[in-house]
Design an enzyme around this catalytic site. Structure first.
Site, mmCIF file in Angstrom:
data_model
loop_
_atom_site.group_PDB
_atom_site.id
_atom_site.type_symbol
_atom_site.label_atom_id
_atom_site.label_comp_id
_atom_site.label_asym_id
_atom_site.label_seq_id
_atom_site.Cartn_x
_atom_site.Cartn_y
_atom_site.Cartn_z
ATOM 1 N N ALA A 57 3.174 -11.323 1.264
ATOM 2 C CA ALA A 57 3.753 -10.620 0.767
ATOM 3 C C ALA A 57 2.464 -9.575 1.077
ATOM 4 O O ALA A 57 1.688 -8.919 0.163
ATOM 5 C CB ALA A 57 4.085 -10.061 -0.985
ATOM 6 N N HIS A 58 2.376 -9.804 2.188
ATOM 7 C CA HIS A 58 1.090 -8.999 2.918
ATOM 8 C C HIS A 58 1.078 -9.135 4.320
ATOM 9 O O HIS A 58 1.700 -9.476 5.315
ATOM 10 C CB HIS A 58 0.095 -9.274 2.011
ATOM 11 C CG HIS A 58 -0.654 -10.195 2.511
ATOM 12 N ND1 HIS A 58 -0.560 -11.156 1.878
ATOM 13 C CD2 HIS A 58 -1.091 -11.178 3.663
ATOM 14 C CE1 HIS A 58 -1.056 -12.917 2.550
ATOM 15 N NE2 HIS A 58 -1.257 -12.711 3.810
#
Ligand code: T46
Length: 142
Positions: A57-58
């Site tokens: 999630a990045h």
């Protein structure tokens, strides 16, 4: 920092690593700048991932990485703010190369799976983009 073109799924691909097979078992090896297009400056691995957990999630500004399912399997979803694609990684001789400026989510880890990561840079929190809206904006997408 690698010289890979950045920010596009076109620069993310599966790398088939050498495999030495013998009756006693198999061996795979990886050489910097030979099997992967960057020098390895850091190695880490994900393990003991509970069922249903997600990682990532990045995106990274400069980091280039190779993800290898050295045990078990998991899914990697990559997104360059224009397109997205899911890879199911389940072979210890097939790694996924992820170029900088690509958003990643890891999910569906099988029990006992291990994700080995070879990275082009040392750990640096300022290299992370953890806000998807900021990522889209940096990619020129609102
Ligand atoms: C990716 C997936 C596969 C460190 O102190 N040193 C390190 O080298 C790393 C990678 C992490 N950390 C610390 C930073 C955080 O406090 O460990 C914690 C979790 O790190 P992160 O949010 O990076 O963890 P993941 O598993 O969500 O993501 C990592 C990589 O960052 C990412 O690029 O592709 O593994």
């Amino acid at each position: 920092m690698s010289d890979l073109k950045t920010g596009s799924l076109k620069n993310c691909y599966v790398v088939e690593l050498p495999r030495i097979r013998a009756p006693e078992g198999s061996l795979t090896f990886i050489e910097s700048l030979n099997h992967i297009p960057f020098a390895i400056r850091r190695t880490y691995y994900l393990y003991d991932v509970p069922g249903g957990a997600t990682r990532g999630a990045h995106a990274h500004r400069n980091l280039c990485q190779l993800l290898i399912p050295v045990a078990g399997s998991f899914d990697v979803t990559l997104d360059d703010a224009t397109d997205s694609q899911v890879w199911h990684l389940n072979r210890p001789y097939l790694g996924l190369l992820i170029s900088p400026m690509v958003w990643r989510n890891l999910s569906n880890f099988s029990s006992g799976s291990v994700c080995l990561v070879l990275a082009s840079e040392l750990y640096d929190e300022s290299d992370y983009i953890r806000d998807y809206h900021e990522f889209k904006s940096l990619q020129g997408r609102k």
